[in-house]
Structures are given as C-alpha cells and as structure tokens.
Design a protein around this motif. Structure first.
Motif, short mmCIF file in Angstrom:
data_model
loop_
_atom_site.label_atom_id
_atom_site.label_comp_id
_atom_site.label_asym_id
_atom_site.label_seq_id
_atom_site.Cartn_x
_atom_site.Cartn_y
_atom_site.Cartn_z
N THR A 1 40.56 47.95 57.94
CA THR A 1 41.19 48.81 56.95
C THR A 1 42.13 48.08 55.99
OG1 THR A 1 42.84 49.32 58.61
CG2 THR A 1 41.04 50.89 58.36
N ASN A 2 42.60 46.90 56.36
CA ASN A 2 43.51 46.19 55.44
C ASN A 2 42.76 45.26 54.48
OD1 ASN A 2 42.83 44.43 57.55
ND2 ASN A 2 44.71 43.25 57.33
N VAL A 3 41.44 45.28 54.53
CA VAL A 3 40.67 44.48 53.57
C VAL A 3 40.32 45.39 52.38
CG1 VAL A 3 38.58 43.12 53.16
CG2 VAL A 3 39.68 43.09 55.43
N THR A 4 40.88 45.07 51.23
CA THR A 4 40.53 45.82 50.02
C THR A 4 39.12 45.40 49.60
OG1 THR A 4 42.85 45.78 49.34
CG2 THR A 4 41.22 46.32 47.64
N ILE A 5 38.27 46.38 49.36
CA ILE A 5 36.88 46.08 48.99
C ILE A 5 36.62 46.58 47.57
CG2 ILE A 5 34.45 46.46 49.56
CD1 ILE A 5 35.32 47.07 52.44
N ILE A 6 36.29 45.65 46.69
CA ILE A 6 36.06 45.99 45.29
C ILE A 6 34.65 45.57 44.89
CG2 ILE A 6 36.84 45.67 42.90
CD1 ILE A 6 38.99 46.93 44.61
N VAL A 7 33.95 46.49 44.23
CA VAL A 7 32.60 46.20 43.73
C VAL A 7 32.62 46.39 42.22
CG1 VAL A 7 30.16 46.66 44.06
CG2 VAL A 7 31.78 47.32 45.82
N PRO A 8 32.89 45.34 41.48
CA PRO A 8 33.00 45.49 40.02
C PRO A 8 31.66 45.91 39.42
CG PRO A 8 33.91 43.38 40.75
CD PRO A 8 33.16 43.96 41.90
N ALA A 9 31.77 46.74 38.38
CA ALA A 9 30.56 47.27 37.74
C ALA A 9 30.18 46.49 36.48
CB ALA A 9 30.76 48.74 37.39
N ASP A 10 31.12 45.72 35.95
CA ASP A 10 30.81 44.99 34.71
C ASP A 10 31.77 43.79 34.59
OD1 ASP A 10 33.22 46.09 33.89
OD2 ASP A 10 32.39 47.12 32.14
N PRO A 11 31.60 42.98 33.54
CA PRO A 11 32.42 41.76 33.43
C PRO A 11 33.91 42.05 33.34
CG PRO A 11 30.62 41.72 31.83
CD PRO A 11 30.60 43.07 32.46
N TRP A 12 34.29 43.08 32.60
CA TRP A 12 35.72 43.40 32.46
C TRP A 12 36.32 43.69 33.84
CZ3 TRP A 12 38.59 47.61 33.92
CH2 TRP A 12 39.91 47.65 33.45
N GLU A 13 35.61 44.50 34.60
CA GLU A 13 36.15 44.88 35.90
C GLU A 13 36.15 43.70 36.87
OE1 GLU A 13 36.16 48.91 38.49
OE2 GLU A 13 34.17 48.14 37.97
N THR A 14 35.17 42.82 36.71
CA THR A 14 35.13 41.60 37.54
C THR A 14 36.38 40.76 37.29
OG1 THR A 14 32.72 41.60 37.44
CG2 THR A 14 33.79 39.54 38.10
N ALA A 15 36.66 40.53 36.01
CA ALA A 15 37.83 39.71 35.66
C ALA A 15 39.12 40.36 36.16
CB ALA A 15 37.89 39.51 34.15
N GLU A 16 39.22 41.67 35.99
CA GLU A 16 40.42 42.38 36.44
C GLU A 16 40.57 42.32 37.96
OE1 GLU A 16 42.93 44.02 34.61
OE2 GLU A 16 42.00 42.74 33.10
N ALA A 17 39.46 42.46 38.65
CA ALA A 17 39.51 42.43 40.12
C ALA A 17 39.96 41.06 40.61
CB ALA A 17 38.14 42.78 40.70
N VAL A 18 39.48 40.01 39.97
CA VAL A 18 39.85 38.65 40.37
C VAL A 18 41.34 38.43 40.10
CG1 VAL A 18 39.49 36.20 39.89
CG2 VAL A 18 37.52 37.73 40.11
N ARG A 19 41.79 38.88 38.93
CA ARG A 19 43.22 38.74 38.60
C ARG A 19 44.08 39.51 39.59
NH1 ARG A 19 42.05 37.78 33.10
NH2 ARG A 19 41.31 39.89 32.71
N TRP A 20 43.66 40.72 39.89
CA TRP A 20 44.44 41.54 40.83
C TRP A 20 44.46 40.90 42.22
CZ3 TRP A 20 43.19 43.83 45.44
CH2 TRP A 20 44.19 44.64 45.99
N ALA A 21 43.30 40.40 42.65
CA ALA A 21 43.21 39.81 44.00
C ALA A 21 44.14 38.60 44.12
CB ALA A 21 41.77 39.41 44.29
N ALA A 22 44.21 37.81 43.07
CA ALA A 22 45.06 36.61 43.12
C ALA A 22 46.53 37.00 43.26
CB ALA A 22 44.84 35.77 41.86
#
Lengths: 319, 286
Positions: free
Chosen positions: A139-160
């Motif tokens: 439950t403490n693993v955040t799971i993100i499935v980006p749908a497009d390039p913008w969301e991919t970049a945002e997810a990587v930035r957020w994860a860092a």
C-alpha cells in the motif's frame, strides 16, 4: 460513425519524456542515479549514461540484485530510478520489491518499461499484465500509469521529489498527447478528459486515448460518456470514483489483467461504497501469440470494443 | 556533511577485547532469556552469531546511536534476519534503545518482532527475514559510497545455509566486478541449516573458492575468537581493491553444551529445565 483515431495525429513514445526529464533532474540533483539490468538501450538510458557515467549502475541481468541494490543506494542517500522491463522488474524481483522497497519504505523509484503487452509476439513471459495485481497490496508504493508524454514527465518529476517507493509503469506503444486544459499532476487524482453523464469510462495508460475516441463515437449516437484518466492505481481517486458511480454505470479499461488491476481496485471501492453496474476490460490471462495491435483487437481493447462494453453496461443500468 | 559530527571507529586494544568478551557473554544470556520468555526465536543461530555481532558493535563499526541516520555511519545488515535475539541485544547494548525493551520481544505491537524492521527500530538498515536480501542491499549501499566518495563501510552477516539463495551470488558478482573494497560479507559458517547439515542439504564447500572466484578477498577465522575477528574485520581497507569475505567458522548453539552443533536448536525452545542448565553454563562465561 465517428472518425476513429485520426491518422495524422502526432504520436509519442513516452520513454523519451522519461529519459529527458530524468536527465534534466539529474543535472540539478546529484543524488539521482539510474539503475539498469542490461536495459540501457530498451530504457533509452544511453544519453543519461553519456552525461553521468558514474551514476548509471548496470548490475547485469540480475533483477533481485537490481531491486535490492536500489534499496541500498537509497540507504546511501541516492534517489535511484530503476529502469527495467516491467515483466522482469515486478515478477522476478517481487520479493525484493515487497521486503527491501515497500516494507522497508525505501526511497526507490521503479520504472517499468514495455509494460502490458508491448512485447506482443514475444509471448506471456514478456507480457506484464499482472503487475498491478502484484503491487497493489503493497500500500505504500505509489503506482502511476502515465497516459501521455506530459504525464510521464510530471510523474517522473513528482517521483523524484517524493520520499518513498513509487512504481511508474511506462509503455513503448505510441500514444497521442491528451487534450486537457490546465493540467496539474497529483497522485490520487484522476483527470476528467471528457464530460458526460450517462456513464463513466475509467481508463489508464495506453487505453485513455482509445476511451476518448470511444466517447466521441458514442456521442454521435446520443450516449454521453464521461472519461477519466485514472493514472494513479494507488492511491485511488475515490472522490472521482464516487462521482463516476453517480452516473449510474462504469466501464474500466486497462492494458492489464482483468484480475486485480484498475478494474479490480475500482470494483472494490464501488462494491463497498456505491454499487453500480460495471464492466471490467482488460486481458483474461496468458495470451496467445500476436502483435500488439492484434492482441488489442482480439481482446476488444479498441474504440469499438470499448463502445460495445459501454452499451452492455448501459443495458444493465437500464434493467 | 561538515555540520555533522565526525564518527570514529573503536580502537582494537586489550580493553576493547575485554568489552567485546563481556558484551558477548551478556548477549548470550539475555538472548536465550528472550527466546525462553517468548517461546519463540532462533537460539542456535543467535548463539553462533553473538561473537561476530559483539565484535562489530564494540570493536569495529563507526556509529552514533543517538543519530542512527548519520550519512557517514558504517552500515551493518543482519541478512540472517531470523536471529533477532542476538541482534536486538547488541543494538540495545550499543545504545539504540533501552535494554528494558528487550522483554517485549515478539509481543503484540512490540518494535522487536520476529524479524527486524527499520521503519520503527533505530539501528536497523533494511528489513530482512526472507533470506538472500541483505547482500544485494549492502552492495547497493557500498556502491552509493563509491559514487559519493564517502568512506563508510558496509558489513553484511549472512548465514551459511542462506548462501544457497541465488540473489547472494548476483550481488557477489557485481561487488567483485566493481571492486567494492568498502564492502564486507561475513558468513556465519556453522554448517547447519534449519533441517540438517549444509553439506548434506546442498553442499557449499569449497566456500572460500566460490567467493574468490567471484572476485572477493577471502579470510577464514574462528568465529568465536574475538581477537581474530577484530583483526580481520577492523583491518583498514588499504589497497585491497576487492570486497572482503570473512568466513567465520562457528558452532551453532555456541556456549550451551546440549545445543552445540545440533540442528533442532535452529528454532528449538528450551523447556524450564533445559533453560536452567543453559543459563548455568552461560553464567560461567563472563
């Protein structure tokens, strides 16, 4: 019949957004390291390796070591982005993800490449359609499935920037950029891509743009379908799901097993809070040989297939 | 890191040896008491690892229990995570938490559960329990030190039975390849695993040649001889240019005559009479 995916729509490989963002972040923060299992080419990490040769740790073809050592790198103050084919990353190293990353709450960022059925003809050993079911109970693993390039970049930035375990599930399948104004990425928040009141389609990853096209097609026949980009498999956007239930019917669609993924997560919430008819679209189990396109078509993960599920769930809503 | 206190390693003089001896004697009695009270635990492995742990924490490691996350601390990972009796004793003796807490071992809501958990117990670097996890994590810590140029050292204690897990050898390969001289693995070579002797189950010998073949410098020691352990584990890294594997020849159940080298004491719990006998024997040591 409405037009399906326009042929001239620009399509993007989200791996590019991943590595471009990672390189930019790594320029500014020397704690960021990339960890690979001989997966530099398939992860497009060649540029990162060139820029930061000392910060690319390639452990060879050894996934238990891949994930275990990443927990160690995090212990040593690094922010490891582990990039490997999802099927091996989450399957072979599942116990390391459980014990070393999740249970130990290590600051590790797992990036699953070529997820879902991206390896098409290579078969079920290389498909990664079980990963949601394997990781969701952690439950403490955040799971993100980006749908497009913008969301991919945002997810990587957020994860860092986020302290804690994250799994970002990428695909090599080309996807269009979603047309959503004023976007803001927040884990646990779904994006409303299309407005609609007859039912809600909840999709993630490569399936979102198909759901959008299905909604456009259904609109021609007088069906008003809401579409959610529910990229956050954990945590869920329970508020958006509650609102979705108010439309009276839900279709979920994901490039994953129908057991234990996005559909399962939505169903758990809906069944216990606000039951409405649901259709869960995805893959049934080990899949036959075929190209990605063939597999999507064969298992109805298409614009027409989604529209069919919508009509099916609406019939149940009406009965 | 200039605003952080500089940690230092203990010296290796006679006084240090005496401290190690006393701590080890106390740990044996206390850990067996914990197992007896909880009616749970792994006394055989606790007792075989006790001298190694006492030597590390009172003669080798650089740490500050009041600042368990200090970046330049040496790291210790108990990969044989089931031997929490001895681990929890040494962490308490080292000052990470009060010794009084040891009586909560395995109780509901205790921080001292069957396998160590870093998220609520200071001094634990990673959660172990499933075998074969400590060395990959330790290798990652050593790689981080190598990248950062920080001179902390990483020590991982693995069981010999545990060496059958393939993940150890994945880590051993990378550590040898990267010449991680800041990494030490200690093999608790008591020759028994849960069900039988290692050599009858899935033979490990020649264990030294295996590690050497993976690019490690290997030392064999008597795992109950504090002076030998101190000399090898505390030795400056120097120009070794290789990770260090210390094969510590030990006796499972060491210190309790009827437990020594008997497989059933892997997780056997002494009855009241056996416990009394054992404590009498252990009282004679220190």
């Amino acid at each position: 019949m409405a037009e399906q995916a326009p042929k001239d729509r620009p399509m993007f490989d989200c791996r590019n957004a991943f590595v471009e963002t990672l390189e930019t972040l790594a320029e500014a923060d020397d704690r960021i390291v990339a960890v690979a299992n001989d997966s530099i080419g398939s992860s497009k990490l060649g540029g990162f390796q060139k820029k930061f040769p000392d910060r690319l740790v390639n452990v060879g073809i050894a996934e238990q070591m891949l994930v275990g050592s990443s927990a160690g790198l995090a212990n040593g103050g690094k922010i490891p982005f582990v990039s490997a084919a999802s099927c091996f990353l989450t399957g072979r190293a599942l116990e390391q993800i459980k014990a070393d990353v999740a249970y130990s709450n290590a600051n590790v960022k797992l990036v699953g490449q070529s997820s879902g059925v991206a390896y098409g003809e290579l078969g079920a050993t290389h498909h990664s359609i079980e990963d949601f079911a394997w990781l969701r109970p952690l439950t403490n693993v955040t799971i993100i499935v980006p749908a497009d390039p913008w969301e991919t970049a945002e997810a990587v930035r957020w994860a860092a920037a986020h302290e804690g375990p994250v799994y970002i599930r990428l695909s090599r399948m080309p996807v269009p950029a979603l047309d959503i104004p004023d976007r803001q990425f927040r884990p646990g928040r779904a994006e409303r891509v299309c407005e609609g009141g007859d039912l809600t389609i909840i999709a993630c990853g490569t399936m979102v743009h198909l759901a959008v096209d299905a909604a456009a097609m259904l609109a021609q026949t007088g069906i008003s379908a809401r579409v959610l980009n529910h990229s956050s498999i954990n945590p869920l956007d329970t508020e958006a799901i509650r609102d979705a239930a108010e439309t009276g019917a839900i279709v979920t669609v994901e490039e994953a097993s129908v057991r234990g993924g996005l559909g399962g997560a939505v169903a758990e919430f809906v069944a216990t809070h606000t039951p409405v008819p649901m259709e869960i679209m995805g893959f049934p189990g080990f899949l036959p040989t075929g190209s990605v396109e063939w597999l999507f078509g064969h298992f109805n993960l298409t614009v027409d297939g989604i529209a069919d599920s919508v009509r099916k769930v609406l019939a149940r809503k009406a009965s | 890191m200039t605003d952080l206190p500089t940690l230092t390693r203990p010296d290796s003089g006679e006084k240090t040896l005496e401290t190690i001896r006393n701590q080890a004697a106390w740990m044996r009695r206390r850990s067996l008491q914990m197992v007896f009270d909880a009616k749970l635990g792994h006394p055989g492995g606790d007792l075989s690892a006790t001298d190694i742990l006492a030597t590390l924490y009172f003669g080798v490691l650089r740490y500050d229990p009041t600042q368990p996350a200090t970046p330049d601390r040496d790291r210790f990972i108990m990969s044989k995570g089931h031997c929490t009796g001895s681990l929890y004793c040494v962490l308490a003796a080292a000052g990470y938490y009060p010794k009084e807490e040891l009586c909560t071992y395995m109780r509901p809501q205790s921080r001292l559960n069957g396998h160590p958990n870093r998220t609520y117990l200071p001094g634990v670097e990673t959660n172990t329990g499933p075998l074969g996890h400590g060395l990959p994590v330790g290798t990652g810590i050593a790689i981080a030190g190598q990248i950062s140029g920080v001179d902390y050292r990483t020590y991982v204690l693995v069981g010999d039975g545990e060496s059958q897990e393939g993940s150890n050898w994945e880590a051993a390969m990378t550590a040898g390849h990267r010449k991680l001289q800041n990494l030490t693995v200690i093999v608790d070579r008591n020759r028994l695993q849960q069900g039988a002797r290692t050599e009858e189950t899935c033979g490990l010998d020649p264990l030294d040649a295996k590690w050497e073949a993976f690019g490690w410098h290997v030392e064999m020691v008597d795992g109950h001889d504090h002076a030998q352990l101190l000399e090898v584990l505390g030795r400056p890294v120097g120009t070794r240019q290789k990770p260090l594997c210390v094969i510590a020849n030990t006796i499972k159940g060491k210190g309790v005559s009827f437990m020594e080298d008997v497989a059933k004491w892997h997780h056997g719990i002494p009855n009241a009479e056996e416990f009394e006998t054992a404590m009498k024997e252990l009282a004679q040591d220190g």
